[in-house]
Enzyme design. Structure first.
Site, PDB file in Angstrom:
ATOM      1  N   ASN A   9      15.216  28.037 -15.670  1.00  0.00           N
ATOM      2  CA  ASN A   9      16.914  27.675 -15.741  1.00  0.00           C
ATOM      3  C   ASN A   9      17.192  28.918 -17.054  1.00  0.00           C
ATOM      4  O   ASN A   9      16.974  28.485 -17.944  1.00  0.00           O
ATOM      5  CB  ASN A   9      17.260  26.151 -17.170  1.00  0.00           C
ATOM      6  N   LYS A  11      20.344  29.651 -18.373  1.00  0.00           N
ATOM      7  CA  LYS A  11      21.466  29.376 -19.714  1.00  0.00           C
ATOM      8  C   LYS A  11      22.247  30.405 -19.453  1.00  0.00           C
ATOM      9  O   LYS A  11      22.552  30.647 -18.614  1.00  0.00           O
ATOM     10  CB  LYS A  11      20.267  29.082 -20.654  1.00  0.00           C
ATOM     11  N   HIS A  95      20.880  17.888 -19.368  1.00  0.00           N
ATOM     12  CA  HIS A  95      20.102  18.873 -20.083  1.00  0.00           C
ATOM     13  C   HIS A  95      20.773  18.486 -21.755  1.00  0.00           C
ATOM     14  O   HIS A  95      21.946  18.566 -22.184  1.00  0.00           O
ATOM     15  CB  HIS A  95      20.876  20.189 -20.019  1.00  0.00           C
ATOM     16  N   GLU A  97      20.948  20.967 -24.550  1.00  0.00           N
ATOM     17  CA  GLU A  97      22.284  21.461 -24.904  1.00  0.00           C
ATOM     18  C   GLU A  97      23.963  20.977 -24.502  1.00  0.00           C
ATOM     19  O   GLU A  97      24.062  21.020 -25.721  1.00  0.00           O
ATOM     20  CB  GLU A  97      21.806  23.061 -24.382  1.00  0.00           C
ATOM     21  N   GLU A 165      11.880  16.418 -21.695  1.00  0.00           N
ATOM     22  CA  GLU A 165      12.725  18.451 -22.436  1.00  0.00           C
ATOM     23  C   GLU A 165      12.333  17.849 -23.967  1.00  0.00           C
ATOM     24  O   GLU A 165      13.590  17.902 -24.365  1.00  0.00           O
ATOM     25  CB  GLU A 165      12.926  18.987 -22.136  1.00  0.00           C
ATOM     26  N   GLY A 171      13.064  26.448 -26.965  1.00  0.00           N
ATOM     27  CA  GLY A 171      13.618  27.820 -27.695  1.00  0.00           C
ATOM     28  C   GLY A 171      12.860  28.000 -28.904  1.00  0.00           C
ATOM     29  O   GLY A 171      13.162  28.771 -29.834  1.00  0.00           O
ATOM     30  N   SER A 211       9.005  25.899 -24.387  1.00  0.00           N
ATOM     31  CA  SER A 211       8.734  26.617 -24.818  1.00  0.00           C
ATOM     32  C   SER A 211       7.271  26.917 -23.978  1.00  0.00           C
ATOM     33  O   SER A 211       6.143  27.262 -24.534  1.00  0.00           O
ATOM     34  CB  SER A 211       7.929  26.134 -26.329  1.00  0.00           C
TER      35      SER A 211
HETATM   36  P1  13P Z   1      12.623  27.041 -23.437  1.00  0.00           P
HETATM   37  O1  13P Z   1      11.778  27.133 -22.751  1.00  0.00           O
HETATM   38  O2  13P Z   1      13.535  28.246 -23.625  1.00  0.00           O
HETATM   39  O3  13P Z   1      11.930  26.582 -24.506  1.00  0.00           O
HETATM   40  O4  13P Z   1      14.060  26.208 -22.922  1.00  0.00           O
HETATM   41  C1  13P Z   1      13.376  24.835 -22.283  1.00  0.00           C
HETATM   42  C2  13P Z   1      14.845  24.710 -21.555  1.00  0.00           C
HETATM   43  O5  13P Z   1      15.450  24.203 -22.095  1.00  0.00           O
HETATM   44  C3  13P Z   1      14.374  24.806 -20.169  1.00  0.00           C
HETATM   45  O6  13P Z   1      15.766  23.678 -19.266  1.00  0.00           O
END
Ligand code: 13P
Length: 251
Positions: A9, A11, A95, A97, A165, A171, A211
């Site tokens: 992903n 982003k 997601h 976010e 997640e 992150g 992560s």
């Molecule tokens: P990270 O791997 O940067 O922690 O992000 C995970 C994520 O949100 C994948 O959709």
């Protein structure tokens, strides 16, 4: 036996030129990997170009979100149909976010999941608790509510992937331990069994995200109910993403 599914992903990262360079490197180096399904989710602006570049490859192009209406007066939104036309064969919905910053609720995630699967596109439905929810002992209850909303009216489980997640692991560099992740994944599969039956629940893939790195990927994905990864930061580096894909190979 479930085929692991590893998705990058990206982003809000990479111009079209950067996306093409990145996916070309991934495609060239991953050619020989068997037994793992791979996908990349570029920003929407790069879906078409990346899809064209991957035409002769098994790597799937994914979108990061979609609206539930097919078309109409919804300025700024993209529908599953429009994204499929551009080349997307999987769409991430719910997601964290989007839940945190764009007011998505369990109900709207459900509308999106139904719309995506209704277009014969795969839906990667994200669930996960915040740190406060985990610390309050509410993890499984939060997951149950998210699943109930997201899966309402979803009947075609062949197009369904769940991504667990934990928000506190996204992150942050703080990964769930394999045991912590496995506990929630097993719980999600029990919930799927209640909804779709035990046999079907064994076929649905449950990705872990938060992560994931080359150093922790193999141990996470060796857990019995972890069927791949949804990778954020580490998917932006071709070498790291490729190492994670290779770590997902069934032993
Ligand atoms: P990270 O791997 O940067 O922690 O992000 C995970 C994520 O949100 C994948 O959709």
């Amino acid at each position: 036996m479930r085929t692991p599914f590893v998705v990058g992903n990206w982003k809000l990262n990479k111009t079209i030129a950067e996306a093409l360079a990145h996916v070309t490197e991934i495609k060239n180096q991953l050619g020989a990997v068997k037994g793992v399904q791979v996908g990349v989710a570029p920003p929407a602006t790069a879906i078409y170009a990346v899809g064209k570049r991957l035409e002769d490859s098994a790597i799937a192009v994914c979108a990061q979100d979609a609206y539930w209406e097919p078309n109409g007066a919804w300025t700024g939104e993209l529908s599953p149909q429009i994204l499929q036309d551009a080349g997307a064969s999987w769409i991430i919905v719910g997601h964290s976010e989007r839940r945190q910053h764009f007011n998505e609720t369990n109900e709207t995630v459900g509308k999106k999941a139904r719309a995506v699967i209704g277009c014969a596109i795969g839906a990667i439905v994200c669930v996960g608790e915040t740190l406060a929810e985990r610390d309050a002992g509410r993890t499984l209850g939060v997951i149950d509510a998210q699943l109930a909303g997201a899966l309402e009216g979803v009947t075609n489980t062949e197009l369904l992937v769940i991504a667990y997640e934990p928000v506190w692991a996204i992150g942050t560099g703080r990964t769930a331990t394999p045991a912590q992740a496995q506990e929630v994944h097993a719980h999600i599969r029990t919930q799927l069994a209640g909804r779709y039956g035990a046999e079907t629940s064994q076929k649905v893939r449950i990705q872990y995200g938060g992560s994931v790195k080359p150093s922790n990927a193999a141990e996470l994905m060796s857990q019995p109910d972890i069927d791949g990864a949804l990778v954020g930061g580490a998917s932006l580096e071709a070498a790291d993403f490729i190492a994670i894909v290779k770590a997902a190979r069934p032993s």
